[in-house]
Design a protein around this motif. Sequence first.
Motif, mmCIF file in Angstrom:
data_model
loop_
_atom_site.group_PDB
_atom_site.id
_atom_site.type_symbol
_atom_site.label_atom_id
_atom_site.label_comp_id
_atom_site.label_asym_id
_atom_site.label_seq_id
_atom_site.Cartn_x
_atom_site.Cartn_y
_atom_site.Cartn_z
ATOM 1 N N PHE A 1 0.859 -1.187 0.000
ATOM 2 C CA PHE A 1 0.000 0.000 0.000
ATOM 3 C C PHE A 1 0.897 1.240 0.000
ATOM 4 C CE2 PHE A 1 -3.682 2.162 2.556
ATOM 5 C CZ PHE A 1 -3.846 3.082 1.528
ATOM 6 N N GLU A 2 1.020 1.887 -1.153
ATOM 7 C CA GLU A 2 2.058 2.905 -1.341
ATOM 8 C C GLU A 2 1.833 4.168 -0.512
ATOM 9 O OE1 GLU A 2 2.786 3.513 -5.493
ATOM 10 O OE2 GLU A 2 3.664 1.515 -5.744
ATOM 11 N N ASP A 3 0.588 4.621 -0.389
ATOM 12 C CA ASP A 3 0.330 5.789 0.463
ATOM 13 C C ASP A 3 0.788 5.529 1.888
ATOM 14 O OD1 ASP A 3 -0.640 7.456 -1.443
ATOM 15 O OD2 ASP A 3 -2.756 7.254 -0.920
ATOM 16 N N ASN A 4 0.523 4.322 2.358
ATOM 17 C CA ASN A 4 0.924 3.993 3.725
ATOM 18 C C ASN A 4 2.445 3.901 3.846
ATOM 19 O OD1 ASN A 4 0.150 3.039 6.540
ATOM 20 N ND2 ASN A 4 1.527 1.427 5.839
ATOM 21 N N ILE A 5 3.109 3.341 2.836
ATOM 22 C CA ILE A 5 4.574 3.279 2.881
ATOM 23 C C ILE A 5 5.153 4.678 3.058
ATOM 24 C CG2 ILE A 5 6.666 2.771 1.557
ATOM 25 C CD1 ILE A 5 5.138 0.509 0.188
ATOM 26 N N PHE A 6 4.653 5.623 2.284
ATOM 27 C CA PHE A 6 5.147 6.996 2.364
ATOM 28 C C PHE A 6 4.960 7.551 3.779
ATOM 29 C CE2 PHE A 6 5.270 11.551 1.629
ATOM 30 C CZ PHE A 6 6.317 11.672 0.726
ATOM 31 N N ASN A 7 3.761 7.348 4.337
ATOM 32 C CA ASN A 7 3.490 7.817 5.704
ATOM 33 C C ASN A 7 4.394 7.137 6.719
ATOM 34 O OD1 ASN A 7 1.380 9.455 4.781
ATOM 35 N ND2 ASN A 7 -0.144 7.845 5.046
ATOM 36 N N PHE A 8 4.555 5.832 6.563
ATOM 37 C CA PHE A 8 5.345 5.046 7.513
ATOM 38 C C PHE A 8 6.821 5.458 7.463
ATOM 39 C CE2 PHE A 8 6.936 0.549 8.667
ATOM 40 C CZ PHE A 8 6.955 0.857 10.026
ATOM 41 N N VAL A 9 7.340 5.640 6.265
ATOM 42 C CA VAL A 9 8.736 6.047 6.116
ATOM 43 C C VAL A 9 8.978 7.408 6.773
ATOM 44 C CG1 VAL A 9 10.468 6.819 4.432
ATOM 45 C CG2 VAL A 9 9.240 4.669 4.065
ATOM 46 N N GLN A 10 8.061 8.327 6.567
ATOM 47 C CA GLN A 10 8.210 9.643 7.191
ATOM 48 C C GLN A 10 8.223 9.548 8.714
ATOM 49 O OE1 GLN A 10 5.045 11.931 5.185
ATOM 50 N NE2 GLN A 10 6.667 13.122 4.221
#
Length: 285
Positions: free
Chosen positions: A243-252
């Motif tokens: 889930f790419e949106d979540n990856i971005f949030n998680f990485v941040q």
Amino acid sequence: MRILVLGDSLGLPRPHRINNYSPSETELAVSYNQTYPSIIQKMLMEEFYDENYFEVINRSRRFCNIKDILREFGDFLFFYQPDVIILQIGIVDCWFREKRAQIVNLKEFEQTFNKIIEMLKLRPNCKLIIVGISPTSEKMDNRYVGQNQEIKKYNDSYKAHVDNNKVFYIDIESFVDPKFAYKYLLPDDQHLNIDGNKLVAQELLKIIRSIFYCKKGCINYEKTNLEEAYSDFKNAFIEYPYFEDNIFNFVQMLMEFGQNEELEIVKTFCKVNIRNQEIRDLLLI
């Protein structure tokens, strides 16, 4: 979270002999509480009973094809206002019939699905999960030569729209081996048996949980509940790491919290599995 299931008879109860069913029969091949829509409703209510209300609306219909879905898709999308739509359709469309004719040929299928995707864009927060068309048995593929290859073509037309942000895909072809199709299919070579329904429910739940946790994480982040937001994004990644949106949030969040060990794990995963340039730039890969 409201989840709307749109599909054909694979999402419905099934007697052992559909053409010779008698109301006196005490046991179905698949009862309603064994269908994947019923399973996901039960599991979500049990898991999140103290946090949110989950509603699963099953609008599956026998002998339904993608053109039938399109005719009512506006009503489904705007009147039901679902958070998630599960689309399980295609076997009726692609199945070879007399003189190898199909109810909806591949070109029509692609054109119709394109229209569904365009309508879906009008509700940006609604997610679509496609359940791919299951292969049939080796026996049936020999009878209708090339049927499984045709199923693959229809599934490929679905995959062209998958972005793991708004549109997700469950690849049933990766689970159902035509040589051992009855592990997941009934003897009619098309419909899901009890284990097949469990499989679809299991794969759906991974994505639905991930969507739920990501949404919850965003809410907690906006409220500056950062520990809770971090936990939510992590749970979403564990459930469905694509889930790419979540990856971005998680990485941040990992960067913000200085979680370098976890960040390396996510980075290693993304190197192999994620092509989203924004994510790759964030991770310097």
